[in-house]
Design a protein around this motif. Structure first.
Motif, PDB file in Angstrom:
ATOM      1  N   THR A   1      -0.624   6.926 -13.271  1.00 51.09           N
ATOM      2  CA  THR A   1       0.835   7.072 -13.332  1.00 51.09           C
ATOM      3  C   THR A   1       1.275   8.374 -14.013  1.00 51.09           C
ATOM      4  O   THR A   1       2.363   8.859 -13.742  1.00 51.09           O
TER       5      THR A   1
ATOM      6  N   GLU B   1       0.211  14.270  -2.684  1.00 51.28           N
ATOM      7  CA  GLU B   1       0.884  13.384  -3.642  1.00 51.28           C
ATOM      8  C   GLU B   1       1.105  14.103  -4.970  1.00 51.28           C
ATOM      9  O   GLU B   1       2.170  14.003  -5.582  1.00 51.28           O
TER      10      GLU B   1
ATOM     11  N   LYS C   1       0.855  -1.197   0.000  1.00 48.47           N
ATOM     12  CA  LYS C   1       0.000   0.000   0.000  1.00 48.47           C
ATOM     13  C   LYS C   1       0.883   1.236   0.000  1.00 48.47           C
ATOM     14  O   LYS C   1       1.893   1.299   0.698  1.00 48.47           O
ATOM     15  N   ARG C   2       0.477   2.254  -0.775  1.00 47.47           N
ATOM     16  CA  ARG C   2       1.383   3.363  -1.026  1.00 47.47           C
ATOM     17  C   ARG C   2       0.898   4.725  -0.513  1.00 47.47           C
ATOM     18  O   ARG C   2       1.655   5.679  -0.545  1.00 47.47           O
TER      19      ARG C   2
ATOM     20  N   ASP D   1      -3.115   5.418  -6.929  1.00 44.54           N
ATOM     21  CA  ASP D   1      -1.887   4.767  -7.376  1.00 44.54           C
ATOM     22  C   ASP D   1      -2.025   4.197  -8.786  1.00 44.54           C
ATOM     23  O   ASP D   1      -1.017   3.912  -9.440  1.00 44.54           O
TER      24      ASP D   1
ATOM     25  N   ARG E   1      -2.597  12.983 -12.539  1.00 42.06           N
ATOM     26  CA  ARG E   1      -2.554  13.062 -11.072  1.00 42.06           C
ATOM     27  C   ARG E   1      -2.855  14.496 -10.612  1.00 42.06           C
ATOM     28  O   ARG E   1      -3.580  14.717  -9.652  1.00 42.06           O
TER      29      ARG E   1
END
Length: 912
Positions: A777, A813, A161-162, A774, A782
């Protein structure tokens, strides 16, 4: 679903679903599919696969249905989600006992528990880890193994998990259980060695399996469980112990009988140790610095000294080579050009490497790489003799060579040669000098050595530019070697031709090329013709002789290159080819890739023949077939890509006109396509919609409205294919950010269709968006997701405030993705911002931008992704939320955000 009555009917359906009789199988599968959403179904499955008296195949199928159900129905926001009561009961049932007798089922149950843990641990399932640890400590061998197997899969899943909050939870877990994991690993390792040296192989096998599992757990904890592992004495102690344990296992490997059942597991153990070092080096290069010296000493001793004799096997050698390569190439270990600007850790690493890679060490490594690891093996030589086409195809690109020894040795050679060329250039030149002159064709060892050395010279061509007079070497040595016709010398002839190919773009005088052409023709066995006619005729002859599709494709590629290069001058020589290609087309009916190569050649022929292409009339059926999309070869997304490129070009050219005229029919086609198309094909379709929304947010959403409910459902249901999910979120991000009223109407429609409350559905969308970030990419997407979710602020909506932590998580993020730091001022700026359109300054060998490139650039200037500062947008939205709620209320809201995230956010917003 009533448990008593349901158990028998579900058991019967599972039994029929394992049948080979399709008349029983299909109805049973359909019945099970209908039961998937019934309350109690998974409780019945749990009872069935926990009943060891039932048929193994039935129990296996029950586990698979349960496992698939977790993906679809376990999330609280999923449609037909399992009730919290049933999930509580299932969690308890899954860890009641660890005594599954069948290995394959035990593994599936462990994976199943890990899937639940990913979603529920530790918040909804705090008892999982303590129960696993307690079971691992037990004396029952089977229970201990099954619990350890489950513990590994849970650890592996949680480590993957990120999101920042999930990483923090895993780090908390790691710090709490690391001591236990270390002692477990040490205990099982010691037990194994005691048993194996006492020749109790049966007991040793069990201990080895437990050692392997405990090491797998430690690997995940070590690599992903600590933010600054170098500050943890237990972590560094374990990593230092790895080298001694590795030596013990290698010595054990040396002594164990090659036919022993332990041997294969020993190889897995040794490889797992090397993976632990490689993973730690990749994730924590600075923390790895104290291990550089021991890693290099270990790897070099086993690869390049007698210490490795009788111990090393191919995968271990490859891993050791990768370890050396990663240390040599690691950017964190290289000081800046200006030493004063270097980080202390970079200087320390560089100092260690410099002290290790002495002149004698480098000389030995360079010599051994070439003289030992570059040599063709007996198996390769035998393959060349028996099947030269397969040998050539596999050596130049077959997947089976991807991780094999010689290619890995070649990469290591290049990296070390580049880093230490001043030391290694004289070594390689000396090896070349020692092999000058003709080699005795009866001396296989010398032939193989010359092949290896010439391989090294070809690989290092650019490094040797100033040290090798290649023109003289070609005239005085290589040209003569190409003329040695003995069968055994073909090894050198092949290598010399390859070597010249490596050097021809580096240093090779044009006036030497006629000599090269003549010798190539002689190698192709027909030296009497004019060059073009000779080359073309011989290539055509070769095309007829070879049998494998891959080889024919390579020859066709060369033919196409020749035709493209000489253009209309090819006309006198293509008669035979024009006659042969229709026959080859017919023979290649089952080989679509070969047909693609034929079509490529045909395109170049048409251009070369120009007005004389009437000779290609026999190919008219080929053209008809190639443009008939109803043919099977056209049903792939690869063919669709060209069509989509054309559509996209029109969207960039004139979106309004194109959408008004063609979007309706295009949308109908897309709706039909999406019912029966691969995941990759779906992505191609959805990208068209995404571009339409980018160029025209209002019209695009209106014209492609029939497709959007499917996108919405895909997000809420948790589309499993990451690239499709990423595209879904890109589309929804555009709508939410640039057409919020349409998003509201779509949300209302979907809530009605699904009989859900709007707020509940909206919460599901945001929760899934955060969870699947996630999957995205591309930095542009994002940032788009962050802008879209931030656009919901300020808001007093309880759903949005409930998901506030997730929105901030995504925003931070995205800030990490797009913000760059100005080294002079220490401030951050959004690197995706584009302020004006300028014609790029091109070098002589660069192509000028096309008109479409210019249109894309102009469109980007209006795109929020490139026109809105994410940093400022975050600040403004948070400030607005604070103004709406007041300082106290906003403070309470911010307390829901992870403290580390808050710290990172404050760092990005300095100066506002």
């Amino acid at each position: 679903m009533d448990m008593d009555s349901a158990s028998s009917v579900v058991l019967q359906a599972l039994t029929q679903a394992t049948s080979q009789d399709t008349s029983e199988l299909k109805p049973a599968e359909e019945q099970l599919r209908q039961w998937e959403t019934q309350p109690g179904f998974y409780s019945v499955l749990l009872n069935i696969f926990n009943n060891h008296m039932l048929d193994v195949n039935v129990r296996w199928l029950a586990v698979l249905y349960f496992k698939n159900g977790i993906d679809r129905y376990w999330r609280r926001v999923a449609p037909h989600a399992l009730s919290e009561e049933e999930k509580t009961s299932l969690r308890a049932g899954l860890i009641t006992n660890f005594n599954e007798p069948v290995n394959q089922i035990a593994t599936q149950i462990a994976v199943l528990i890990a899937k639940v843990a990913r979603l529920d641990c530790p918040r909804q399932w705090p008892e999982l880890i303590p129960i696993l640890l307690e079971s691992i400590k037990g004396q029952d061998g089977l229970q201990q193994h099954r619990a350890l197997l489950t513990f590994y899969h849970v650890t592996k899943t949680l480590a993957s998990k990120r999101l920042a909050q999930d990483r923090r939870l895993f780090q908390d877990l790691a710090s709490g259980i690391y001591s236990f994991a270390c002692s477990l690993w040490s205990h099982h390792t010691d037990t194994f060695f005691q048993q194996i040296y006492a020749r109790d192989e049966a007991a040793a096998l069990g201990s080895l399996e437990r050692t392997l599992l405990s090491l797998k757990v430690l690997r995940k904890l070590t690599v992903f469980g600590f933010q600054e592992p170098q500050q943890n004495m237990e972590v560094m102690g374990f990593l230092n112990a790895v080298f001694e344990r590795l030596k013990q296992f290698l010595e054990c490997y040396r002594q164990v009988d090659p036919d022993s059942t332990c041997r294969e597991k020993l190889e897995k153990m040794i490889i797992l140790y090397t993976k632990t070092l490689l993973d730690f080096l990749e994730c924590h290069p600075c923390a790895f610095i104290p291990l550089i010296q021991r890693s290099l000493e270990f790897a070099v001793s086993y690869l390049f000294t007698p210490a490795g004799e009788g111990v090393t096997f191919e995968r271990f050698i490859v891993q050791c080579m990768n370890l050396i390569k990663m240390i040599v190439k690691n950017e964190a270990y290289k000081p800046s050009k200006n030493i004063e600007d270097s980080k202390p850790e970079s200087l320390e690493a560089h100092k260690i490497k410099t002290a290790f890679f002495t002149h004698p060490t480098l000389t030995e490594i360079g010599r051994r790489l070439v003289s030992h690891y570059f040599l063709l093996t007996e198996e390769e030589l035998a393959m060349w003799e028996e099947d030269p086409e397969s040998f050539a195809v596999e050596e130049t690109g077959g997947d089976s060579w991807k991780y094999s020894l010689r290619p890995c040795a070649e990469v290591l050679f290049l990296d070390i040669f580049h880093a230490y060329n001043q030391t290694l250039i004289p070594v390689l030149l000396e090896m070349v000098q020692n092999l000058q002159g003709p080699t005795n064709v009866e001396d296989t060892v010398q032939l193989l050595m010359k092949d290896a050395v010439y391989n090294a010279v070809g690989l290092a061509a650019y490094e040797l530019f100033d040290n090798v007079d290649f023109d003289q070497w070609f005239k005085n040595q290589l040209l003569g070697e190409l003329q040695v016709s003995h069968h055994r010398y073909k090894l050198i002839r092949r290598r010399v031709i390859w070597l010249i190919g490596q050097w021809i773009a580096v240093k090779f005088k044009s006036d030497l090329r006629p000599s090269l052409y003549e010798v190539i023709l002689s190698l192709m066995q027909d030296p009497d013709l004019v060059y073009l006619e000779s080359i073309f005729g011989l290539l055509f002859q070769l095309l007829q002789q070879v049998t494998q599709c891959d080889t024919k494709m390579q020859v066709l590629h060369v033919i196409s290159c020749v035709i493209e290069r000489v253009n209309i001058q090819i006309r006198p020589y293509v008669g035979c080819l024009v006659q042969y290609l229709p026959l080859l087309w017919k023979q290649s009916e089952e080989h679509n890739m070969l047909r693609c190569a034929i079509l490529t050649t045909l395109i170049h022929l048409v251009k070369g023949l120009s007005a004389e292409c009437k000779n290609l009339y026999p190919f008219l059926p080929v053209i008809q077939l190639s443009t008939d999309v109803s043919q099977p070869p056209h049903m792939s997304s690869e063919n669709l890509r060209t069509c989509f490129q054309i559509v996209n070009a029109y969207l960039y050219l004139s979106a309004t006109d194109f959408l008004q005229n063609y979007a309706e029919s295009l949308c109908r086609t897309f709706c039909a396509l999406l019912k029966d198309i691969t995941d990759e094909g779906q992505v191609q379709v959805l990208k068209v919609v995404e571009i339409a929304l980018k160029v025209s947010p209002i019209l695009g959403a209106h014209m492609f409205q029939p497709l959007l409910p499917g996108v919405f459902r895909g997000i809420v249901d948790g589309e499993r294919y990451p690239v499709v999910m990423s595209t879904y979120l890109g589309i929804m991000g555009r709508i939410l950010l640039q057409n919020s009223s349409f998003f509201s109407s779509l949300l209302t429609q979907m809530a009605s269709d699904r009989s859900q409350k709007m707020d509940e559905l909206f919460g599901s969308v945001i929760e899934m968006w955060v969870d699947r970030m996630d999957n995205i990419t591309q930095p542009e997407r994002r940032k788009l997701s962050s802008l879209a979710l931030l656009s919901l602020l300020p808001s007093d909506n309880s759903v949005i405030q409930d998901k506030f932590c997730g929105i901030i998580n995504i925003s931070v993020e995205a800030l990490h993705d797009v913000m760059t730091e100005d080294s002079e001022t220490g401030t951050f700026k959004d690197c995706m911002l584009m302020t004006n359109f300028e014609e790029p300054k091109l070098s002589d060998d660069e192509e000028p931008p096309t008109e479409q490139d210019k249109r894309k650039k102009l469109l980007a200037l209006e795109d929020p992704v490139h026109s809105v500062s994410l940093q400022q947008f975050v600040y403004e939205k948070l400030k607005a939320q604070q103004c709406m709620m007041g300082d106290q209320g906003f403070g309470v809201l911010m307390e829901t955000v992870d403290t580390e995230l808050v710290r990172q956010l404050q760092e990005f917003l300095k100066g506002f």
